[in-house]
Write an enzyme that holds these catalytic residues in place. Structure first.
Site, PDB file in Angstrom:
ATOM      1  N   ASN A 122     -12.735  -2.920   3.026  1.00 23.04           N
ATOM      2  CA  ASN A 122     -13.759  -1.882   3.039  1.00 23.04           C
ATOM      3  C   ASN A 122     -14.583  -2.034   1.761  1.00 23.04           C
ATOM      4  O   ASN A 122     -14.036  -1.894   0.670  1.00 23.04           O
ATOM      5  CB  ASN A 122     -13.121  -0.488   3.077  1.00 23.04           C
ATOM      6  CG  ASN A 122     -12.246  -0.288   4.300  1.00 23.04           C
ATOM      7  OD1 ASN A 122     -12.558  -0.764   5.386  1.00 23.04           O
ATOM      8  ND2 ASN A 122     -11.116   0.404   4.125  1.00 23.04           N
ATOM      9  N   ASP A 133       0.859  -1.186   0.000  1.00 20.94           N
ATOM     10  CA  ASP A 133       0.000   0.000   0.000  1.00 20.94           C
ATOM     11  C   ASP A 133       0.895   1.236   0.000  1.00 20.94           C
ATOM     12  O   ASP A 133       1.874   1.313   0.756  1.00 20.94           O
ATOM     13  CB  ASP A 133      -0.905  -0.006   1.241  1.00 20.94           C
ATOM     14  CG  ASP A 133      -2.002   1.039   1.147  1.00 20.94           C
ATOM     15  OD1 ASP A 133      -3.177   0.657   1.053  1.00 20.94           O
ATOM     16  OD2 ASP A 133      -1.672   2.254   1.179  1.00 20.94           O
ATOM     17  N   ILE A 134       0.550   2.178  -0.858  1.00 24.77           N
ATOM     18  CA  ILE A 134       1.375   3.378  -1.022  1.00 24.77           C
ATOM     19  C   ILE A 134       1.460   4.180   0.283  1.00 24.77           C
ATOM     20  O   ILE A 134       2.449   4.880   0.524  1.00 24.77           O
ATOM     21  CB  ILE A 134       0.813   4.232  -2.192  1.00 24.77           C
ATOM     22  CG1 ILE A 134       1.901   5.056  -2.852  1.00 24.77           C
ATOM     23  CG2 ILE A 134      -0.374   5.062  -1.769  1.00 24.77           C
ATOM     24  CD1 ILE A 134       1.500   5.581  -4.213  1.00 24.77           C
ATOM     25  N   HIS A 158      -6.877  -5.593   2.677  1.00 25.71           N
ATOM     26  CA  HIS A 158      -5.692  -5.043   3.341  1.00 25.71           C
ATOM     27  C   HIS A 158      -5.078  -6.112   4.245  1.00 25.71           C
ATOM     28  O   HIS A 158      -5.791  -6.731   5.051  1.00 25.71           O
ATOM     29  CB  HIS A 158      -6.073  -3.861   4.242  1.00 25.71           C
ATOM     30  CG  HIS A 158      -6.614  -2.665   3.527  1.00 25.71           C
ATOM     31  ND1 HIS A 158      -5.851  -1.548   3.243  1.00 25.71           N
ATOM     32  CD2 HIS A 158      -7.850  -2.405   3.035  1.00 25.71           C
ATOM     33  CE1 HIS A 158      -6.602  -0.647   2.626  1.00 25.71           C
ATOM     34  NE2 HIS A 158      -7.810  -1.132   2.486  1.00 25.71           N
ATOM     35  N   HIS A 160     -10.194  -4.973  -2.736  1.00 26.26           N
ATOM     36  CA  HIS A 160      -8.848  -5.249  -2.214  1.00 26.26           C
ATOM     37  C   HIS A 160      -8.951  -5.618  -0.750  1.00 26.26           C
ATOM     38  O   HIS A 160      -9.775  -5.073  -0.013  1.00 26.26           O
ATOM     39  CB  HIS A 160      -7.907  -4.064  -2.404  1.00 26.26           C
ATOM     40  CG  HIS A 160      -8.479  -2.757  -1.963  1.00 26.26           C
ATOM     41  ND1 HIS A 160      -9.425  -2.074  -2.694  1.00 26.26           N
ATOM     42  CD2 HIS A 160      -8.262  -2.017  -0.846  1.00 26.26           C
ATOM     43  CE1 HIS A 160      -9.760  -0.975  -2.051  1.00 26.26           C
ATOM     44  NE2 HIS A 160      -9.069  -0.918  -0.914  1.00 26.26           N
ATOM     45  N   GLN A 184     -14.382   2.565   1.650  1.00 24.47           N
ATOM     46  CA  GLN A 184     -13.731   2.187   0.389  1.00 24.47           C
ATOM     47  C   GLN A 184     -13.485   3.434  -0.452  1.00 24.47           C
ATOM     48  O   GLN A 184     -14.410   4.212  -0.709  1.00 24.47           O
ATOM     49  CB  GLN A 184     -14.607   1.183  -0.385  1.00 24.47           C
ATOM     50  CG  GLN A 184     -13.943   0.678  -1.654  1.00 24.47           C
ATOM     51  CD  GLN A 184     -14.746  -0.424  -2.358  1.00 24.47           C
ATOM     52  OE1 GLN A 184     -15.896  -0.698  -2.002  1.00 24.47           O
ATOM     53  NE2 GLN A 184     -14.136  -1.034  -3.357  1.00 24.47           N
TER      54      GLN A 184
END
Ligand code: 5GP
Ligand code: ZN
Length: 132
Positions: free
Chosen positions: A84, A28-29, A99, A97, A91
């Site tokens: 989410n 994750d960025i 996490h 996706h 979301q």
């Protein structure tokens, strides 16, 4: 095309740590915690309601692989798996996706629900409305 589809097509770079025919798993960025990884099905599906059983199982299988990778490489012993689905649930990227969120005991994240006395009348009503 959504941002995760662009990542899957390699039009946007990502730090991909695991990949197979069904999923791409990349950092994750924003790194809510060190090692925070997203498990993303390669097929564009919006959220949990749209996942088919093959994608759902491949996502969970990949989560196990990624969790163990983080365990081995980062000595992670605690993880939250979080999805989410829908904007009210938080979301922001409308491509499903999961996490994978390592927990180190010194972060500000708190998923604990407030505990209260069970209401068996309401539980009974709810249960009947769900199974009938
Ligand atoms: P959501 O709020 O939809 O459950 O989570 C979206 C996640 O995607 C956020 O944690 C956000 O940091 C991450 N994200 C958004 N854009 C990018 C991107 O371009 N690359 C990566 N690696 N992560 C992204
Ligand atoms: Zn997409």
């Amino acid at each position: 095309m959504c941002v995760f589809c662009k990542i899957i097509n390699n039009e946007i770079p990502s730090y991909t740590i695991y990949e197979n025919d069904y999923v791409k798993c990349f950092l994750d960025i924003s790194q809510a915690t060190k090692g925070h990884t997203l498990i993303v099905p390669k097929k564009h599906v919006e959220n949990v309601f749209a996942l088919d059983s093959i994608e759902a199982s491949e996502v969970m299988k990949a989560a196990v692989v990624v969790a163990n990778l983080l365990k081995t490489k980062l000595k992670v012993e605690n993880i939250n798996l979080l999805n989410n689905s829908g904007s009210l649930a938080g979301q922001t990227v409308m491509h499903f996706h999961l996490h994978v969120l390592p927990r180190y005991g010194c972060d500000e994240i708190d998923f604990h629900q407030v505990e209260h006395e069970p209401n068996f009348v309401e539980l009974d009503k709810l249960y009947k409305s769900l199974i009938n």
